[in-house]
Design a protein around this motif. Structure first.
Motif, PDB file in Angstrom:
ATOM      1  N   SER A   1     -48.736 141.518-146.273  1.00 58.02           N
ATOM      2  CA  SER A   1     -49.574 141.781-145.110  1.00 58.02           C
ATOM      3  C   SER A   1     -48.901 142.797-144.188  1.00 58.02           C
ATOM      4  O   SER A   1     -47.781 142.561-143.734  1.00 58.02           O
ATOM      5  N   PRO A   2     -49.570 143.919-143.922  1.00 62.42           N
ATOM      6  CA  PRO A   2     -48.965 144.922-143.027  1.00 62.42           C
ATOM      7  C   PRO A   2     -48.582 144.338-141.663  1.00 62.42           C
ATOM      8  O   PRO A   2     -47.513 144.652-141.130  1.00 62.42           O
ATOM      9  N   ARG A   3     -49.425 143.457-141.122  1.00 62.55           N
ATOM     10  CA  ARG A   3     -49.112 142.855-139.820  1.00 62.55           C
ATOM     11  C   ARG A   3     -47.838 142.021-139.906  1.00 62.55           C
ATOM     12  O   ARG A   3     -46.958 142.099-139.048  1.00 62.55           O
ATOM     13  N   LEU A   4     -47.712 141.252-140.967  1.00 61.15           N
ATOM     14  CA  LEU A   4     -46.546 140.406-141.160  1.00 61.15           C
ATOM     15  C   LEU A   4     -45.276 141.247-141.353  1.00 61.15           C
ATOM     16  O   LEU A   4     -44.225 140.947-140.785  1.00 61.15           O
ATOM     17  N   VAL A   5     -45.379 142.299-142.134  1.00 62.97           N
ATOM     18  CA  VAL A   5     -44.226 143.167-142.382  1.00 62.97           C
ATOM     19  C   VAL A   5     -43.800 143.865-141.092  1.00 62.97           C
ATOM     20  O   VAL A   5     -42.600 143.948-140.787  1.00 62.97           O
ATOM     21  N   ARG A   6     -44.757 144.342-140.327  1.00 60.72           N
ATOM     22  CA  ARG A   6     -44.412 145.000-139.053  1.00 60.72           C
ATOM     23  C   ARG A   6     -43.747 144.020-138.084  1.00 60.72           C
ATOM     24  O   ARG A   6     -42.816 144.367-137.367  1.00 60.72           O
ATOM     25  N   THR A   7     -44.215 142.783-138.084  1.00 59.26           N
ATOM     26  CA  THR A   7     -43.606 141.748-137.238  1.00 59.26           C
ATOM     27  C   THR A   7     -42.175 141.482-137.701  1.00 59.26           C
ATOM     28  O   THR A   7     -41.249 141.403-136.886  1.00 59.26           O
ATOM     29  N   ALA A   8     -41.987 141.333-139.015  1.00 60.45           N
ATOM     30  CA  ALA A   8     -40.647 141.093-139.564  1.00 60.45           C
ATOM     31  C   ALA A   8     -39.716 142.255-139.240  1.00 60.45           C
ATOM     32  O   ALA A   8     -38.556 142.053-138.868  1.00 60.45           O
ATOM     33  N   ARG A   9     -40.219 143.449-139.359  1.00 64.30           N
ATOM     34  CA  ARG A   9     -39.406 144.628-139.040  1.00 64.30           C
ATOM     35  C   ARG A   9     -38.989 144.595-137.573  1.00 64.30           C
ATOM     36  O   ARG A   9     -37.830 144.864-137.243  1.00 64.30           O
ATOM     37  N   ALA A  10     -39.936 144.293-136.676  1.00 63.95           N
ATOM     38  CA  ALA A  10     -39.631 144.255-135.239  1.00 63.95           C
ATOM     39  C   ALA A  10     -38.561 143.203-134.942  1.00 63.95           C
ATOM     40  O   ALA A  10     -37.649 143.437-134.135  1.00 63.95           O
ATOM     41  N   ILE A  11     -38.652 142.060-135.607  1.00 66.94           N
ATOM     42  CA  ILE A  11     -37.660 141.003-135.412  1.00 66.94           C
ATOM     43  C   ILE A  11     -36.292 141.477-135.918  1.00 66.94           C
ATOM     44  O   ILE A  11     -35.276 141.317-135.240  1.00 66.94           O
ATOM     45  N   PHE A  12     -36.274 142.069-137.104  1.00 63.51           N
ATOM     46  CA  PHE A  12     -35.004 142.561-137.649  1.00 63.51           C
ATOM     47  C   PHE A  12     -34.404 143.617-136.732  1.00 63.51           C
ATOM     48  O   PHE A  12     -33.202 143.596-136.460  1.00 63.51           O
ATOM     49  N   GLU A  13     -35.237 144.528-136.248  1.00 68.16           N
ATOM     50  CA  GLU A  13     -34.751 145.551-135.314  1.00 68.16           C
ATOM     51  C   GLU A  13     -34.126 144.912-134.084  1.00 68.16           C
ATOM     52  O   GLU A  13     -33.063 145.333-133.621  1.00 68.16           O
ATOM     53  N   GLU A  14     -34.801 143.905-133.552  1.00 64.85           N
ATOM     54  CA  GLU A  14     -34.304 143.235-132.347  1.00 64.85           C
ATOM     55  C   GLU A  14     -32.937 142.607-132.578  1.00 64.85           C
ATOM     56  O   GLU A  14     -32.032 142.757-131.751  1.00 64.85           O
ATOM     57  N   VAL A  15     -32.772 141.920-133.699  1.00 67.01           N
ATOM     58  CA  VAL A  15     -31.509 141.203-133.917  1.00 67.01           C
ATOM     59  C   VAL A  15     -30.414 142.069-134.532  1.00 67.01           C
ATOM     60  O   VAL A  15     -29.232 141.737-134.417  1.00 67.01           O
ATOM     61  N   ALA A  16     -30.779 143.170-135.174  1.00 67.97           N
ATOM     62  CA  ALA A  16     -29.778 144.042-135.790  1.00 67.97           C
ATOM     63  C   ALA A  16     -29.395 145.215-134.894  1.00 67.97           C
ATOM     64  O   ALA A  16     -28.320 145.791-135.069  1.00 67.97           O
ATOM     65  N   LEU A  17     -30.263 145.574-133.960  1.00 67.88           N
ATOM     66  CA  LEU A  17     -29.984 146.744-133.127  1.00 67.88           C
ATOM     67  C   LEU A  17     -29.924 146.437-131.640  1.00 67.88           C
ATOM     68  O   LEU A  17     -29.651 147.325-130.839  1.00 67.88           O
TER      69      LEU A  17
ATOM     70  N   PHE B   1     -28.951 133.930-133.576  1.00 69.90           N
ATOM     71  CA  PHE B   1     -29.332 133.762-134.979  1.00 69.90           C
ATOM     72  C   PHE B   1     -30.638 134.503-135.212  1.00 69.90           C
ATOM     73  O   PHE B   1     -31.500 134.513-134.347  1.00 69.90           O
ATOM     74  N   LEU B   2     -30.787 135.101-136.376  1.00 68.01           N
ATOM     75  CA  LEU B   2     -31.925 135.992-136.591  1.00 68.01           C
ATOM     76  C   LEU B   2     -33.284 135.315-136.541  1.00 68.01           C
ATOM     77  O   LEU B   2     -34.262 135.955-136.186  1.00 68.01           O
ATOM     78  N   THR B   3     -33.384 134.029-136.862  1.00 69.06           N
ATOM     79  CA  THR B   3     -34.709 133.406-136.841  1.00 69.06           C
ATOM     80  C   THR B   3     -35.144 132.954-135.448  1.00 69.06           C
ATOM     81  O   THR B   3     -36.322 132.677-135.245  1.00 69.06           O
ATOM     82  N   LEU B   4     -34.225 132.882-134.495  1.00 66.13           N
ATOM     83  CA  LEU B   4     -34.605 132.378-133.168  1.00 66.13           C
ATOM     84  C   LEU B   4     -35.738 133.178-132.528  1.00 66.13           C
ATOM     85  O   LEU B   4     -36.717 132.586-132.065  1.00 66.13           O
ATOM     86  N   PRO B   5     -35.682 134.520-132.492  1.00 64.47           N
ATOM     87  CA  PRO B   5     -36.825 135.238-131.915  1.00 64.47           C
ATOM     88  C   PRO B   5     -38.075 135.161-132.792  1.00 64.47           C
ATOM     89  O   PRO B   5     -39.188 135.373-132.314  1.00 64.47           O
ATOM     90  N   ALA B   6     -37.913 134.809-134.059  1.00 62.44           N
ATOM     91  CA  ALA B   6     -39.053 134.722-134.979  1.00 62.44           C
ATOM     92  C   ALA B   6     -39.947 133.526-134.675  1.00 62.44           C
ATOM     93  O   ALA B   6     -41.131 133.535-135.012  1.00 62.44           O
ATOM     94  N   TYR B   7     -39.403 132.491-134.028  1.00 60.39           N
ATOM     95  CA  TYR B   7     -40.221 131.308-133.716  1.00 60.39           C
ATOM     96  C   TYR B   7     -41.417 131.680-132.842  1.00 60.39           C
ATOM     97  O   TYR B   7     -42.466 131.045-132.931  1.00 60.39           O
ATOM     98  N   ASP B   8     -41.274 132.704-132.032  1.00 57.46           N
ATOM     99  CA  ASP B   8     -42.390 133.126-131.168  1.00 57.46           C
ATOM    100  C   ASP B   8     -43.577 133.662-131.968  1.00 57.46           C
ATOM    101  O   ASP B   8     -44.667 133.790-131.430  1.00 57.46           O
ATOM    102  N   PHE B   9     -43.356 133.986-133.251  1.00 57.87           N
ATOM    103  CA  PHE B   9     -44.410 134.589-134.064  1.00 57.87           C
ATOM    104  C   PHE B   9     -45.030 133.626-135.068  1.00 57.87           C
ATOM    105  O   PHE B   9     -45.876 134.022-135.849  1.00 57.87           O
ATOM    106  N   LEU B  10     -44.572 132.386-135.067  1.00 58.34           N
ATOM    107  CA  LEU B  10     -45.163 131.408-135.980  1.00 58.34           C
ATOM    108  C   LEU B  10     -46.531 130.993-135.484  1.00 58.34           C
ATOM    109  O   LEU B  10     -46.728 130.805-134.287  1.00 58.34           O
ATOM    110  N   ASP B  11     -47.456 130.813-136.420  1.00 60.12           N
ATOM    111  CA  ASP B  11     -48.816 130.387-136.059  1.00 60.12           C
ATOM    112  C   ASP B  11     -48.878 128.905-135.807  1.00 60.12           C
ATOM    113  O   ASP B  11     -48.197 128.115-136.283  1.00 60.12           O
TER     114      ASP B  11
ATOM    115  N   TYR C   1     -36.645 138.751-146.130  1.00 64.45           N
ATOM    116  CA  TYR C   1     -36.454 137.337-145.837  1.00 64.45           C
ATOM    117  C   TYR C   1     -37.283 136.915-144.622  1.00 64.45           C
ATOM    118  O   TYR C   1     -37.916 135.862-144.634  1.00 64.45           O
ATOM    119  N   ILE C   2     -37.300 137.721-143.588  1.00 60.34           N
ATOM    120  CA  ILE C   2     -38.076 137.367-142.393  1.00 60.34           C
ATOM    121  C   ILE C   2     -39.563 137.294-142.730  1.00 60.34           C
ATOM    122  O   ILE C   2     -40.268 136.397-142.250  1.00 60.34           O
TER     123      ILE C   2
END
Length: 185
Positions: free
Chosen positions: A152-168, A175-185, A83-84
């Motif tokens: 995209s490997p870069r996109l997947v690695r970014t999504a994984r890092a975000i999930f790790e941050e909010v799940a661990l 909310f899980l998307t809040l840290p993701a805003y920093d990665f939007l182009d 989803y991320i």
């Protein structure tokens, strides 16, 4: 048929309205709610005086006695990361494993993983505790699968890092998307 059954259950359980994944399903949902509501605007008359909820009840998290299934843990991680990836690509509702998933589904997935790790919940098979290390091992598997499917490997690695941050993370993120805003182009 599945949507009709779901909306029939919701209306029968006292809901006043519902969400649908596509505008073509509005008619199906409306017909089920109209049947239950009739001319009434809501079901406020359906009170549950037998239910008494205290603050402590809201913090009492029940888990299956025999643990969480390995498939359940794996699914939460997989759906969260996928989803991320979609969200970072500008897609707010994404088809994942033939289901329409949105931020709420991914939020539930990551929240459960966070709780399971924090509360030392065991898997139903093998009596293995859900730990940060186990979650990271499963994240490795998900990352490899999603990249192998062409993301995209870069996109997947970014999504994984975000999930790790909010799940661990030590603290439960709002909310899980809040840290993701920093990665939007």
């Amino acid at each position: 048929a599945k949507v009709r059954d779901d909306k029939q259950r919701e209306a029968g359980d006292g809901f006043d309205g519902t969400w649908v994944a596509h505008p073509d399903l509005v008619g199906v949902a409306c017909s089920e709610f109209d049947e239950v509501l009739g001319d009434n605007p809501n079901q406020l008359n359906r009170q549950r005086p037998d239910v008494h909820v205290e603050a402590a009840d809201l913090l009492d998290i029940e888990y299956p006695e025999d643990g969480v299934t390995p498939v359940g843990l794996r699914t939460n991680i997989d759906v969260g990361v996928r989803y991320i990836v979609s969200w970072l690509s500008g897609v707010g509702a994404a088809a994942i494993h033939d289901l329409m998933e949105d931020a709420a589904t991914a939020e539930i997935s990551r929240a459960q993983v966070w709780q399971w790790v924090r509360h030392g919940i065991t898997l139903s098979v093998g009596d293995k505790t859900i730990t940060e290390a186990l979650v990271r091992d499963l994240l490795d598997v998900t990352e490899a699968e999603v990249i192998a499917e062409g993301a995209s490997p870069r996109l997947v690695r970014t999504a994984r890092a975000i999930f790790e941050e909010v799940a661990l993370g030590e603290e439960f993120a709002t909310f899980l998307t809040l840290p993701a805003y920093d990665f939007l182009d």
